[in-house]
Design an enzyme around this catalytic site. Sequence first.
Site, PDB file in Angstrom:
ATOM      1  N   ASP A 122       0.834  -1.194   0.000  1.00 31.17           N
ATOM      2  CA  ASP A 122       0.000   0.000   0.000  1.00 31.17           C
ATOM      3  C   ASP A 122       0.876   1.255   0.000  1.00 31.17           C
ATOM      4  OD1 ASP A 122       1.145  -0.091   2.438  1.00 31.17           O
ATOM      5  OD2 ASP A 122      -0.728  -0.184   3.582  1.00 31.17           O
ATOM      6  N   HIS A 152       0.800  -9.007  -3.792  1.00 28.57           N
ATOM      7  CA  HIS A 152      -0.233  -8.086  -3.312  1.00 28.57           C
ATOM      8  C   HIS A 152       0.427  -6.715  -3.182  1.00 28.57           C
ATOM      9  CE1 HIS A 152      -3.827  -6.967  -0.844  1.00 28.57           C
ATOM     10  NE2 HIS A 152      -2.958  -6.125  -0.316  1.00 28.57           N
ATOM     11  N   GLU A 165       1.623 -10.621   0.044  1.00 25.52           N
ATOM     12  CA  GLU A 165       2.056  -9.226   0.167  1.00 25.52           C
ATOM     13  C   GLU A 165       3.584  -9.156   0.219  1.00 25.52           C
ATOM     14  OE1 GLU A 165      -0.050  -6.866   3.036  1.00 25.52           O
ATOM     15  OE2 GLU A 165       0.739  -5.026   2.161  1.00 25.52           O
TER      16      GLU A 165
END
Length: 602
Positions: free
Chosen positions: A101, A450, A508
């Site tokens: 992110d 991810h 991730e």
Amino acid sequence: MLLAGALALSWLVLPPVLAQLSLPEPPYTPPDASLGTEASNDSTPNTQWSNLLGNLLYFYDEQRSGKLPSNKRVSWRNDSALDDGSDVNLDLSGGYYDAGDYVKYTFPLSFSLMSICWGALDAGQGYELANQTAYLDDMLRWGLDWMIKAHPSANTLYVQVGDGNLDNAYWGGDRDIPGPRPSYQINDTSPGTDAAAQASAAFAACSALYSNRTLSTSTSTTALGNSSYASTLQSHARALYNFATNATGGMQTYQTAVPQSGDAYASSAYSDELAIAALFLALTETSNATAYYADAVKWYYSDNLGSQLKAGDETVFNWDAKTPGIAVLGAQLASSYPDVVSGSNATLSVWQSAVEGYFGAIVNDSGRSHLTDGGLLLFPGDSDEASLNPALNVAMLMMRYALANLTTTQSVQDQYTAFAQGQLNYALGKNPMSVPYVVGTHPNSPANPHSAISTGYAPTGANASLSAPDDLDTTPAQEAYVLYGGLVGGPDAQDRFWDLRSDWVQNEVALDYSAPLLTLAAQALVRGVGDPYYTQVKAGAYDAVRPGGTPCDAAIKTGCSTKGGLSKGGKIAIAVVVTVVGLIIIGLGAYWIWRAQGNGRY
Ligand SMILES: *[C@@H]1O[C@H](CO)[C@@H](O)[C@H](O)[C@H]1NC(C)=O
Ligand SMILES: *[C@@H]1O[C@H](CO)[C@@H](O)[C@H](O)[C@H]1NC(C)=O
Ligand SMILES: *[C@@H]1O[C@H](CO)[C@@H](O)[C@H](O)[C@H]1NC(C)=O
Ligand SMILES: *[C@@H]1O[C@H](CO)[C@@H](O)[C@H](O)[C@H]1NC(C)=O
Ligand SMILES: *[C@@H]1O[C@H](CO)[C@@H](O)[C@H](O)[C@H]1NC(C)=O
Ligand SMILES: *[C@@H]1O[C@H](CO)[C@@H](O)[C@H](O)[C@H]1NC(C)=O
Ligand SMILES: *[C@@H]1O[C@H](CO)[C@@H](O)[C@H](O)[C@H]1NC(C)=O
Ligand SMILES: *[C@@H]1O[C@H](CO)[C@@H](O)[C@H](O)[C@H]1NC(C)=O
Ligand SMILES: *[C@@H]1O[C@H](CO)[C@@H](O)[C@H](O)[C@H]1NC(C)=O
Ligand SMILES: *[C@@H]1O[C@H](CO)[C@@H](O)[C@H](O)[C@H]1NC(C)=O
Ligand SMILES: *[C@@H]1O[C@H](CO)[C@@H](O)[C@H](O)[C@H]1NC(C)=O
Ligand SMILES: *[C@@H]1O[C@H](CO)[C@@H](O)[C@H](O)[C@H]1NC(C)=O
């Protein structure tokens, strides 16, 4: 106060500096993954290990935030989040996005920087053999220069920039990152002992590296040496340690002051960070080393950290837990700097027995950790997400301790080397999936990390900046960019790996996941061992064994009802669950509420 003010001022006038060493021209860029199946033609330095080290560092370029340099290596990355810090009238642009992110978290970042500097202190020669030292310098400064900005005065440290909840809702590229991106601090009245101490540890470890300090080996790199940068880092290390130990608000975990960071990275204690910070200060401070060493020993005993190394209670080494690293670093210091340690009861043999008790439980399977059927080291609970991380951190510490000849017998040294090599081999493809878990290094490497930055999903429409596709796994069909060098979380307790983009537990990437692998690759170059395991892995072998169904983990639950044979590990895990079922139910309740609020490590 006056002194603190003067210090703060001297930090602020420092201009930002990029790499001091000139970067290779043409730049190193990762080769096509197909090269991963080919044996090297040379032995020293080994081409494949050199490429792996290069790719692992390249991952940190891919994670950069802020204004990118004109000679950026990652052509598909753009300037981003340039206004970070504007809410507090500071420039907090730069640094690294934490994981898949766009949030910047100081606590795990500073753990990663500490880990990488420590690795370069004792295996720096590996970076030199691979011609990667200039990239190491560049990578470290990109992080450290941001941490300097995040520490604008003695008792203020920014621990997070960006809103975790807002960020979870966004799944686009780096040009439309939604705001606002608030800046969160700890300070004198709202302290965060662990976050300040961990930042101190990163500055101290890197200061030691930039000042050419050596640690039990003769393989450190001196090419990075720069006394003015080292002393800047050292003054931040000292000030943050004073902040951690002497804040008016006392001592507390940092999420007490900044609950927003606790959503993703709640710290469980602070004495371990204090101890490792004091040890790295003892390494980098030439005149006051004895006092810092005594402090480290005080923190170690006052919170009975040694109990975390006992078989049955052995803890992991990660962004939250530092104790295994404290004992290994203690042993390195005691053997390299006997004068610093001479007045203390924490002698070399005290650390050696703590370390060898801990590693012995792991190697002899007599503690709470165990191996999967495929050979991956698991710690129940800690390995439920990002299973490779605890295993690789143990392998890194074990290999370091063995390479430094700190083992009490030759046989133990051989067992450690073999065990650590086994974990490294597993991560690099010697596993039931035939998957080397580093993106872009081999045809079987994960294709679906991810990572919002690599997907190429371009949201459109009225609320574009707050949308994610309905199905992360299929939109787009293939990720737009190969996230070279990103180490994904890893397989489940039955060695199964689905390679699903939506599965943040398995797929991730994160700054701290790749960190131990950098040191293991540098050590492999120093050791002069043959190719990484993946050159022996057949392309396409994963497709033949890719599991059916779906995973059962915190990201994806649809696989939880399907029956499957349990490994020994699974059975032990169930026994543990049954024993502590009450606790787990309470924990899960809290966990589901937390998840329902949209949290998690996205
Ligand atoms: C050492 O680091 C400082 C501060 O980052 C920088 O200004 C200087 O150019 C570096 N010195 C050398 C010789 O590269
Ligand atoms: C080894 O040499 C062959 C022939 O030149 C080349 O195709 C191959 O890529 C080389 N292997 C590596 C790992 O560089
Ligand atoms: C490093 O650079 C030297 C000198 O240019 C070169 O001979 C050597 O092959 C390079 N090594 C690697 C691993 O790229
Ligand atoms: C960077 O910008 C280019 C357009 O200039 C775009 O194609 C690319 O997807 C952007 N990168 C990311 C990670 O969003
Ligand atoms: C100190 O930190 C707390 C927690 O982040 C914050 O609420 C408070 O405003 C800060 N104090 C100052 C003076 O900035
Ligand atoms: C460890 O011992 C080996 C074998 O005696 C030696 O070659 C090596 O240099 C030693 N390493 C260190 C760091 O002392
Ligand atoms: C580190 O060692 C190198 C090589 O010996 C030397 O050129 C440099 O000046 C040293 N730097 C410091 C800060 O000691
Ligand atoms: C600062 O912290 C150190 C370490 O805990 C302690 O010994 C010292 O008394 C503290 N100083 C003040 C002024 O509180
Ligand atoms: C020496 O180290 C102690 C930590 O034990 C610290 O409190 C003190 O301020 C340091 N003194 C100097 C001059 O750095
Ligand atoms: C060293 O001293 C500390 C504090 O006095 C004590 O708790 C600890 O047990 C001692 N350790 C050893 C190995 O004697
Ligand atoms: C494992 O246990 C055996 C038997 O007690 C012992 O000889 C060996 O040294 C242990 N291995 C390690 C790595 O501690
Ligand atoms: C955009 O978001 C707002 C606020 O969440 C919502 O009220 C509105 O319906 C959304 N518009 C579209 C087209 O989805």
